[in-house]
Design a protein around this motif. Structure first.
Motif, PDB file in Angstrom:
ATOM      1  N   ARG A  70       7.676  12.885 -10.619  1.00 14.61           N
ATOM      2  CA  ARG A  70       9.045  13.199 -11.031  1.00 14.61           C
ATOM      3  C   ARG A  70       9.231  12.924 -12.519  1.00 14.61           C
ATOM      4  NH1 ARG A  70      14.507  10.587  -8.278  1.00 14.61           N
ATOM      5  NH2 ARG A  70      16.026  11.685  -9.576  1.00 14.61           N
ATOM      6  N   ALA A  71       8.668  11.816 -12.994  1.00  9.94           N
ATOM      7  CA  ALA A  71       8.771  11.479 -14.414  1.00  9.94           C
ATOM      8  C   ALA A  71       8.039  12.507 -15.271  1.00  9.94           C
ATOM      9  CB  ALA A  71       8.209  10.079 -14.655  1.00  9.94           C
ATOM     10  N   ALA A  72       6.850  12.931 -14.821  1.00 13.01           N
ATOM     11  CA  ALA A  72       6.084  13.921 -15.574  1.00 13.01           C
ATOM     12  C   ALA A  72       6.828  15.254 -15.621  1.00 13.01           C
ATOM     13  CB  ALA A  72       4.705  14.102 -14.947  1.00 13.01           C
ATOM     14  N   LEU A 119       0.827  -1.205   0.000  1.00 13.30           N
ATOM     15  CA  LEU A 119       0.000   0.000   0.000  1.00 13.30           C
ATOM     16  C   LEU A 119       0.864   1.258   0.000  1.00 13.30           C
ATOM     17  CD1 LEU A 119      -2.823  -1.058   2.489  1.00 13.30           C
ATOM     18  CD2 LEU A 119      -3.032  -0.708   0.022  1.00 13.30           C
ATOM     19  N   LEU A 120       1.969   1.231   0.756  1.00 12.22           N
ATOM     20  CA  LEU A 120       2.863   2.394   0.780  1.00 12.22           C
ATOM     21  C   LEU A 120       3.494   2.619  -0.587  1.00 12.22           C
ATOM     22  CD1 LEU A 120       4.642   1.979   4.236  1.00 12.22           C
ATOM     23  CD2 LEU A 120       3.000   3.748   3.585  1.00 12.22           C
ATOM     24  N   ILE A 121       3.896   1.527  -1.241  1.00 11.92           N
ATOM     25  CA  ILE A 121       4.461   1.655  -2.591  1.00 11.92           C
ATOM     26  C   ILE A 121       3.428   2.268  -3.524  1.00 11.92           C
ATOM     27  CG2 ILE A 121       5.250   0.349  -4.600  1.00 11.92           C
ATOM     28  CD1 ILE A 121       6.555  -1.620  -2.630  1.00 11.92           C
ATOM     29  N   TRP A 122       2.189   1.741  -3.461  1.00 13.77           N
ATOM     30  CA  TRP A 122       1.152   2.185  -4.380  1.00 13.77           C
ATOM     31  C   TRP A 122       0.689   3.615  -4.086  1.00 13.77           C
ATOM     32  CZ3 TRP A 122      -0.393   0.645  -8.916  1.00 13.77           C
ATOM     33  CH2 TRP A 122      -1.605   1.102  -9.426  1.00 13.77           C
ATOM     34  N   CYS A 123       0.576   3.954  -2.808  1.00 12.99           N
ATOM     35  CA  CYS A 123      -0.014   5.247  -2.433  1.00 12.99           C
ATOM     36  C   CYS A 123       1.014   6.360  -2.279  1.00 12.99           C
ATOM     37  CB  CYS A 123      -0.798   5.106  -1.124  1.00 12.99           C
ATOM     38  SG  CYS A 123      -2.193   3.975  -1.224  1.00 12.99           S
ATOM     39  N   VAL A 124       2.280   6.016  -2.028  1.00 10.04           N
ATOM     40  CA  VAL A 124       3.300   7.039  -1.779  1.00 10.04           C
ATOM     41  C   VAL A 124       4.373   7.029  -2.875  1.00 10.04           C
ATOM     42  CG1 VAL A 124       5.039   7.895  -0.176  1.00 10.04           C
ATOM     43  CG2 VAL A 124       2.903   6.912   0.710  1.00 10.04           C
ATOM     44  N   ALA A 125       5.009   5.866  -3.066  1.00  9.24           N
ATOM     45  CA  ALA A 125       6.137   5.814  -4.003  1.00  9.24           C
ATOM     46  C   ALA A 125       5.700   6.032  -5.448  1.00  9.24           C
ATOM     47  CB  ALA A 125       6.861   4.472  -3.866  1.00  9.24           C
ATOM     48  N   VAL A 126       4.613   5.379  -5.867  1.00 10.56           N
ATOM     49  CA  VAL A 126       4.180   5.508  -7.263  1.00 10.56           C
ATOM     50  C   VAL A 126       3.820   6.955  -7.613  1.00 10.56           C
ATOM     51  CG1 VAL A 126       2.377   4.875  -8.922  1.00 10.56           C
ATOM     52  CG2 VAL A 126       3.487   3.113  -7.552  1.00 10.56           C
ATOM     53  N   GLY A 148      34.980  12.456 -19.873  1.00  7.07           N
ATOM     54  CA  GLY A 148      34.456  12.246 -21.214  1.00  7.07           C
ATOM     55  C   GLY A 148      33.105  11.565 -21.282  1.00  7.07           C
ATOM     56  N   ASP A 149      32.588  11.052 -20.152  1.00  7.34           N
ATOM     57  CA  ASP A 149      31.294  10.373 -20.177  1.00  7.34           C
ATOM     58  C   ASP A 149      30.171  11.347 -20.523  1.00  7.34           C
ATOM     59  OD1 ASP A 149      32.291   7.916 -19.524  1.00  7.34           O
ATOM     60  OD2 ASP A 149      31.856   8.085 -17.368  1.00  7.34           O
ATOM     61  N   GLN A 150      29.212  10.888 -21.324  1.00  7.07           N
ATOM     62  CA  GLN A 150      28.016  11.683 -21.568  1.00  7.07           C
ATOM     63  C   GLN A 150      27.098  11.561 -20.362  1.00  7.07           C
ATOM     64  OE1 GLN A 150      25.400  10.467 -24.758  1.00  7.07           O
ATOM     65  NE2 GLN A 150      24.488  12.498 -24.924  1.00  7.07           N
ATOM     66  N   VAL A 151      26.578  12.695 -19.908  1.00 11.32           N
ATOM     67  CA  VAL A 151      25.692  12.709 -18.751  1.00 11.32           C
ATOM     68  C   VAL A 151      24.523  13.658 -19.016  1.00 11.32           C
ATOM     69  CG1 VAL A 151      27.491  12.148 -17.070  1.00 11.32           C
ATOM     70  CG2 VAL A 151      27.037  14.543 -17.629  1.00 11.32           C
ATOM     71  N   THR A 152      23.478  13.455 -18.257  1.00 11.50           N
ATOM     72  CA  THR A 152      22.346  14.384 -18.249  1.00 11.50           C
ATOM     73  C   THR A 152      22.183  14.895 -16.828  1.00 11.50           C
ATOM     74  OG1 THR A 152      21.190  13.292 -20.069  1.00 11.50           O
ATOM     75  CG2 THR A 152      19.851  14.606 -18.563  1.00 11.50           C
ATOM     76  N   ILE A 153      22.159  16.193 -16.688  1.00  7.84           N
ATOM     77  CA  ILE A 153      21.996  16.830 -15.387  1.00  7.84           C
ATOM     78  C   ILE A 153      20.574  17.363 -15.260  1.00  7.84           C
ATOM     79  CG2 ILE A 153      22.852  18.578 -13.788  1.00  7.84           C
ATOM     80  CD1 ILE A 153      24.939  16.484 -14.521  1.00  7.84           C
ATOM     81  N   ASP A 154      19.862  16.917 -14.260  1.00  9.08           N
ATOM     82  CA  ASP A 154      18.547  17.465 -13.913  1.00  9.08           C
ATOM     83  C   ASP A 154      18.800  18.491 -12.820  1.00  9.08           C
ATOM     84  OD1 ASP A 154      15.997  18.039 -12.992  1.00  9.08           O
ATOM     85  OD2 ASP A 154      15.312  15.954 -13.015  1.00  9.08           O
ATOM     86  N   GLY A 155      18.673  19.773 -13.188  1.00  4.00           N
ATOM     87  CA  GLY A 155      19.017  20.786 -12.202  1.00  4.00           C
ATOM     88  C   GLY A 155      18.554  22.179 -12.590  1.00  4.00           C
ATOM     89  N   VAL A 156      18.980  23.146 -11.785  1.00  4.17           N
ATOM     90  CA  VAL A 156      18.565  24.543 -11.922  1.00  4.17           C
ATOM     91  C   VAL A 156      19.760  25.376 -12.386  1.00  4.17           C
ATOM     92  CG1 VAL A 156      17.708  26.567 -10.684  1.00  4.17           C
ATOM     93  CG2 VAL A 156      16.788  24.290 -10.152  1.00  4.17           C
ATOM     94  N   LEU A 157      19.552  26.161 -13.435  1.00  2.92           N
ATOM     95  CA  LEU A 157      20.641  26.917 -14.047  1.00  2.92           C
ATOM     96  C   LEU A 157      21.049  28.139 -13.229  1.00  2.92           C
ATOM     97  CD1 LEU A 157      19.591  26.927 -17.812  1.00  2.92           C
ATOM     98  CD2 LEU A 157      21.359  25.525 -16.734  1.00  2.92           C
ATOM     99  N   ARG A 166      14.728  10.091 -19.081  1.00  6.32           N
ATOM    100  CA  ARG A 166      13.270  10.084 -19.018  1.00  6.32           C
ATOM    101  C   ARG A 166      12.726   8.656 -19.094  1.00  6.32           C
ATOM    102  NH1 ARG A 166      12.629  15.128 -23.243  1.00  6.32           N
ATOM    103  NH2 ARG A 166      12.367  16.808 -21.698  1.00  6.32           N
ATOM    104  N   ALA A 167      13.296   7.847 -19.972  1.00  4.83           N
ATOM    105  CA  ALA A 167      12.847   6.461 -20.106  1.00  4.83           C
ATOM    106  C   ALA A 167      13.065   5.693 -18.807  1.00  4.83           C
ATOM    107  CB  ALA A 167      13.583   5.774 -21.261  1.00  4.83           C
ATOM    108  N   GLY A 168      14.182   5.949 -18.126  1.00  3.65           N
ATOM    109  CA  GLY A 168      14.452   5.288 -16.859  1.00  3.65           C
ATOM    110  C   GLY A 168      13.414   5.625 -15.800  1.00  3.65           C
ATOM    111  N   LEU A 169      12.979   6.885 -15.758  1.00  6.15           N
ATOM    112  CA  LEU A 169      11.950   7.280 -14.798  1.00  6.15           C
ATOM    113  C   LEU A 169      10.617   6.605 -15.119  1.00  6.15           C
ATOM    114  CD1 LEU A 169      12.744  11.085 -14.394  1.00  6.15           C
ATOM    115  CD2 LEU A 169      13.126   9.273 -12.719  1.00  6.15           C
ATOM    116  N   ARG A 170      10.281   6.532 -16.414  1.00  6.74           N
ATOM    117  CA  ARG A 170       9.036   5.860 -16.804  1.00  6.74           C
ATOM    118  C   ARG A 170       9.081   4.379 -16.431  1.00  6.74           C
ATOM    119  NH1 ARG A 170       9.761   9.056 -21.547  1.00  6.74           N
ATOM    120  NH2 ARG A 170      10.531   7.217 -22.673  1.00  6.74           N
TER     121      ARG A 170
END
Length: 239
Positions: free
Chosen positions: A48-50, A35-42, A170-179, A202-206
């Motif tokens: 976050r994904a949206a 229930l916690l997973i369904w009501c809180v985590a999901v 040299g690794d490619q990365v994506t930063i989720d952050g504030v400029l 984005r795919a990982g979050l989905r």
């Protein structure tokens, strides 16, 4: 030689029902977890994904043209001169092997997180440089792994297997952050640094949302069955 101990002819109520209580209690814990997973985590991960889907994707050369405080997904490569903090890693998580544990007839590995190093770090090179201005951001999808031993070794008083995942120059990365585009060089205050491009992030979050939507009902269903089974067993024993 001592005589064998006689069984108690009048065992306590708890002793007579311990099995049913254990099954019912275990089921109740599973149900609550589901229930916690369904009501809180999901809902949390879904939100976050949206939010990530709605963010603009930028590259280092576009950062100065954006507003201060804008949240974006920044696609970049870790700078070639970023300091290496462990071996050739510029940011990493280190776990230590703590042996095996038997669960449900299966032998499972046990690991303990010992160290997380996520420093401020430069992205890009030359004039197209952006600085991650804060340490201690979340790391996801680290592309590199190093282990201290070929097999898994656990020693109570000595070095056990060390497992390190992280990022390199040299690794490619994506930063989720504030400029922070007005700083020199332009900066970004990172919440997450993920390996790969924005589409992969984005795919990982989905995928996380989809996995939780499956795990939550399974936990609740299995827990409910065990809980009801425990109650039925208690009722039958009372007759």
């Amino acid at each position: 030689m001592k005589a064998p101990r006689a069984e108690d002819p009048n065992p306590s109520w708890f002793s007579r029902h311990s099995g049913a209580l254990f099954v019912g209690g275990f089921g109740l814990v599973f149900s609550v977890a589901g229930l916690l997973i369904w009501c809180v985590a999901v809902p949390s991960v879904r939100a976050r994904a949206a939010a990530a889907e709605a963010l603009s994707v930028v590259v280092p050369g576009q950062v100065p043209t954006h507003l201060e405080g804008a949240r974006v997904l920044l696609e970049a490569h870790i700078a070639a001169d970023a300091p290496e903090v462990f071996r050739d890693f510029v940011a990493f998580r280190r776990r230590e092997f703590r042996g095996w544990k038997e669960e449900g007839g299966r032998r499972r590995e046990q690991w303990e997180t010992k160290e997380i190093v996520a420093p401020a770090i430069a992205l890009g090179d030359g004039r197209l440089r952006v600085l991650v201005v804060n340490p201690d951001y979340e790391m996801k999808g680290e592309p590199h792994r190093w282990r201290s031993t070929e097999g898994l070794e656990y020693m109570l008083f000595g070095p056990s297997t060390q497992d390190v995942v992280g990022f390199r120059r040299g690794d490619q990365v994506t930063i989720d952050g504030v400029l922070e585009p007005r700083s020199r060089p332009p900066g970004i205050r990172a919440a997450t640094m993920a390996g790969g491009d924005a589409a992969g992030y984005r795919a990982g979050l989905r995928e996380s949302v989809a996995a939780l939507e499956i795990v939550g009902p399974i936990f609740s269903g299995v827990g409910g069955i065990l809980f009801v089974g425990g109650l039925v067993s208690l009722c039958r024993r009372r007759k």
